[in-house]
Design a protein around this motif. Structure first.
Motif, PDB file in Angstrom:
ATOM      1  N   TYR A   1       4.533   3.932   3.172  1.00 14.31           N
ATOM      2  CA  TYR A   1       4.470   2.673   2.430  1.00 14.31           C
ATOM      3  C   TYR A   1       4.270   1.531   3.415  1.00 14.31           C
ATOM      4  O   TYR A   1       4.983   1.426   4.411  1.00 14.31           O
ATOM      5  CB  TYR A   1       5.755   2.435   1.634  1.00 14.31           C
ATOM      6  CG  TYR A   1       5.991   3.484   0.581  1.00 14.31           C
ATOM      7  CD1 TYR A   1       5.343   3.419  -0.641  1.00 14.31           C
ATOM      8  CD2 TYR A   1       6.854   4.545   0.823  1.00 14.31           C
ATOM      9  CE1 TYR A   1       5.547   4.389  -1.604  1.00 14.31           C
ATOM     10  CE2 TYR A   1       7.072   5.521  -0.132  1.00 14.31           C
ATOM     11  CZ  TYR A   1       6.412   5.440  -1.345  1.00 14.31           C
ATOM     12  OH  TYR A   1       6.611   6.397  -2.294  1.00 14.31           O
TER      13      TYR A   1
ATOM     14  N   VAL B   1      -1.156   8.275  -0.498  1.00 20.53           N
ATOM     15  CA  VAL B   1      -0.920   9.465  -1.313  1.00 20.53           C
ATOM     16  C   VAL B   1      -0.296  10.521  -0.405  1.00 20.53           C
ATOM     17  O   VAL B   1      -0.923  10.974   0.564  1.00 20.53           O
ATOM     18  CB  VAL B   1      -2.228   9.958  -1.969  1.00 20.53           C
ATOM     19  CG1 VAL B   1      -2.015  11.282  -2.682  1.00 20.53           C
ATOM     20  CG2 VAL B   1      -2.771   8.900  -2.924  1.00 20.53           C
TER      21      VAL B   1
ATOM     22  N   GLY C   1      -9.225   7.855  -3.730  1.00 18.58           N
ATOM     23  CA  GLY C   1      -8.005   8.510  -4.198  1.00 18.58           C
ATOM     24  C   GLY C   1      -6.973   8.751  -3.115  1.00 18.58           C
ATOM     25  O   GLY C   1      -6.078   9.590  -3.291  1.00 18.58           O
ATOM     26  N   THR C   2      -7.053   8.025  -1.997  1.00 13.51           N
ATOM     27  CA  THR C   2      -6.128   8.269  -0.892  1.00 13.51           C
ATOM     28  C   THR C   2      -4.959   7.290  -0.834  1.00 13.51           C
ATOM     29  O   THR C   2      -3.970   7.561  -0.167  1.00 13.51           O
ATOM     30  CB  THR C   2      -6.879   8.194   0.456  1.00 13.51           C
ATOM     31  OG1 THR C   2      -7.468   6.917   0.590  1.00 13.51           O
ATOM     32  CG2 THR C   2      -7.946   9.267   0.534  1.00 13.51           C
ATOM     33  N   ILE C   3      -5.075   6.140  -1.534  1.00 15.19           N
ATOM     34  CA  ILE C   3      -4.014   5.145  -1.544  1.00 15.19           C
ATOM     35  C   ILE C   3      -3.935   4.484  -2.916  1.00 15.19           C
ATOM     36  O   ILE C   3      -4.845   4.595  -3.737  1.00 15.19           O
ATOM     37  CB  ILE C   3      -4.229   4.015  -0.496  1.00 15.19           C
ATOM     38  CG1 ILE C   3      -5.472   3.197  -0.847  1.00 15.19           C
ATOM     39  CG2 ILE C   3      -4.296   4.573   0.920  1.00 15.19           C
ATOM     40  CD1 ILE C   3      -5.545   1.848  -0.171  1.00 15.19           C
ATOM     41  N   HIS C   4      -2.835   3.768  -3.121  1.00 17.72           N
ATOM     42  CA  HIS C   4      -2.661   2.839  -4.240  1.00 17.72           C
ATOM     43  C   HIS C   4      -2.261   1.521  -3.592  1.00 17.72           C
ATOM     44  O   HIS C   4      -1.530   1.522  -2.592  1.00 17.72           O
ATOM     45  CB  HIS C   4      -1.569   3.307  -5.189  1.00 17.72           C
ATOM     46  CG  HIS C   4      -1.801   4.678  -5.735  1.00 17.72           C
ATOM     47  ND1 HIS C   4      -2.702   4.921  -6.738  1.00 17.72           N
ATOM     48  CD2 HIS C   4      -1.266   5.867  -5.404  1.00 17.72           C
ATOM     49  CE1 HIS C   4      -2.710   6.229  -7.005  1.00 17.72           C
ATOM     50  NE2 HIS C   4      -1.854   6.812  -6.193  1.00 17.72           N
ATOM     51  N   TRP C   5      -2.733   0.407  -4.116  1.00 22.81           N
ATOM     52  CA  TRP C   5      -2.373  -0.875  -3.520  1.00 22.81           C
ATOM     53  C   TRP C   5      -2.288  -1.953  -4.579  1.00 22.81           C
ATOM     54  O   TRP C   5      -2.788  -1.818  -5.690  1.00 22.81           O
ATOM     55  CB  TRP C   5      -3.352  -1.264  -2.409  1.00 22.81           C
ATOM     56  CG  TRP C   5      -4.724  -1.659  -2.881  1.00 22.81           C
ATOM     57  CD1 TRP C   5      -5.749  -0.829  -3.228  1.00 22.81           C
ATOM     58  CD2 TRP C   5      -5.194  -2.981  -3.088  1.00 22.81           C
ATOM     59  NE1 TRP C   5      -6.839  -1.552  -3.617  1.00 22.81           N
ATOM     60  CE2 TRP C   5      -6.513  -2.895  -3.535  1.00 22.81           C
ATOM     61  CE3 TRP C   5      -4.636  -4.235  -2.918  1.00 22.81           C
ATOM     62  CZ2 TRP C   5      -7.290  -4.001  -3.848  1.00 22.81           C
ATOM     63  CZ3 TRP C   5      -5.391  -5.357  -3.219  1.00 22.81           C
ATOM     64  CH2 TRP C   5      -6.713  -5.223  -3.664  1.00 22.81           C
ATOM     65  N   GLU C   6      -1.584  -3.065  -4.193  1.00 24.48           N
ATOM     66  CA  GLU C   6      -1.390  -4.198  -5.101  1.00 24.48           C
ATOM     67  C   GLU C   6      -1.001  -5.422  -4.283  1.00 24.48           C
ATOM     68  O   GLU C   6      -0.611  -5.296  -3.117  1.00 24.48           O
ATOM     69  CB  GLU C   6      -0.277  -3.898  -6.115  1.00 24.48           C
ATOM     70  CG  GLU C   6       1.085  -3.728  -5.442  1.00 24.48           C
ATOM     71  CD  GLU C   6       2.152  -3.210  -6.384  1.00 24.48           C
ATOM     72  OE1 GLU C   6       1.820  -2.811  -7.516  1.00 24.48           O
ATOM     73  OE2 GLU C   6       3.327  -3.193  -5.952  1.00 24.48           O
TER      74      GLU C   6
ATOM     75  N   GLU D   1      -9.915  -1.155  -1.134  1.00 23.07           N
ATOM     76  CA  GLU D   1     -10.671  -0.763  -2.324  1.00 23.07           C
ATOM     77  C   GLU D   1     -11.429   0.530  -2.093  1.00 23.07           C
ATOM     78  O   GLU D   1     -11.457   1.412  -2.962  1.00 23.07           O
ATOM     79  CB  GLU D   1     -11.611  -1.891  -2.754  1.00 23.07           C
ATOM     80  CG  GLU D   1     -10.885  -3.047  -3.389  1.00 23.07           C
ATOM     81  CD  GLU D   1     -11.790  -4.209  -3.757  1.00 23.07           C
ATOM     82  OE1 GLU D   1     -12.944  -4.271  -3.269  1.00 23.07           O
ATOM     83  OE2 GLU D   1     -11.325  -5.070  -4.520  1.00 23.07           O
TER      84      GLU D   1
ATOM     85  N   ALA E   1      -8.882   3.361  -2.045  1.00 23.92           N
ATOM     86  CA  ALA E   1      -8.351   3.597  -3.388  1.00 23.92           C
ATOM     87  C   ALA E   1      -9.365   4.352  -4.245  1.00 23.92           C
ATOM     88  O   ALA E   1      -9.007   5.259  -5.001  1.00 23.92           O
ATOM     89  CB  ALA E   1      -7.965   2.280  -4.045  1.00 23.92           C
ATOM     90  N   GLN E   2     -10.641   3.990  -4.129  1.00 21.17           N
ATOM     91  CA  GLN E   2     -11.679   4.691  -4.883  1.00 21.17           C
ATOM     92  C   GLN E   2     -11.775   6.157  -4.464  1.00 21.17           C
ATOM     93  O   GLN E   2     -12.103   7.017  -5.267  1.00 21.17           O
ATOM     94  CB  GLN E   2     -13.023   3.990  -4.721  1.00 21.17           C
ATOM     95  CG  GLN E   2     -13.090   2.684  -5.467  1.00 21.17           C
ATOM     96  CD  GLN E   2     -14.389   1.930  -5.207  1.00 21.17           C
ATOM     97  OE1 GLN E   2     -15.224   2.340  -4.414  1.00 21.17           O
ATOM     98  NE2 GLN E   2     -14.542   0.798  -5.886  1.00 21.17           N
TER      99      GLN E   2
ATOM    100  N   VAL F   1       0.857  -1.181   0.000  1.00 23.71           N
ATOM    101  CA  VAL F   1       0.000   0.000   0.000  1.00 23.71           C
ATOM    102  C   VAL F   1       0.893   1.230   0.000  1.00 23.71           C
ATOM    103  O   VAL F   1       1.861   1.302   0.760  1.00 23.71           O
ATOM    104  CB  VAL F   1      -0.914   0.040   1.253  1.00 23.71           C
ATOM    105  CG1 VAL F   1      -1.796   1.280   1.238  1.00 23.71           C
ATOM    106  CG2 VAL F   1      -1.748  -1.224   1.364  1.00 23.71           C
TER     107      VAL F   1
END
Length: 165
Positions: A132, A101, A157-162, A151, A154-155, A98
């Motif tokens: 991170y 932002v 717009g506060t994080i990116h994850w994988e 999810e 992320a929707q 994770v």
């Protein structure tokens, strides 16, 4: 992260090394190796904590933040510069990553929320600079509850994850 200047026959260049302050597999005899991240960012490496095994093999003892294809307890070999050269055994763990932002005004609150969720779920994890997050998903681990939270964030717009395996 640690910035170093390294001398070469063609001069000096900067190397940025991403370090692990609190690796989940910290032990009394860990051995440090590096993974080359120069394909992502010139001069970048990630320091990986390992346990040295027989025959020049090393078991990963941390959760890679930026190194893809290597997860906790995987076994790797290194070259003469102590850089990962190959993954020789996959242990079946996955790494959920994770990135908060950095510009988000509630980043510190998000950190606390995520920290609480992974702790509540009993999932081993590591933080890098509070921004991170790497989470170990052992074989059979079900991250569904955490993924639902991710999810939603992320929707917004506060994080990116994988998830990497």
């Amino acid at each position: 992260m640690q910035d170093l200047e390294v001398g070469t026959s063609s001069g000096r260049h900067a190397i940025t090394i991403i370090t692990h302050e609190n690796p989940i597999g910290r032990g009394p005899s860990n051995y440090m190796i590096h993974a080359d991240l120069s394909e992502r960012e010139a001069g970048w490496r990630e320091q990986l904590w390992t346990r040295q095994l027989a025959d020049g093999k090393f078991e990963i003892a941390c959760l890679p933040f930026f190194t893809y294809g290597i997860c906790y307890r995987d076994v790797v070999t290194i070259d003469s510069d102590h850089l990962v050269s190959a993954v020789v055994h996959k242990a079946g763990h996955r790494t959920l990553r994770v990135a908060l932002v950095a510009e988000h005004q509630d980043r510190h609150q998000l950190h606390e929320i995520l920290h609480g969720k992974v702790t509540e779920a009993g999932l081993p994890h590591e933080w890098l600079q509070g921004t991170y997050l790497a989470v170990d998903l052992a074989p059979g681990a079900d991250p569904a509850t955490l993924v639902a939270v991710l999810e939603s964030l992320a929707q917004a717009g506060t994080i990116h994850w994988e998830i990497d395996s």
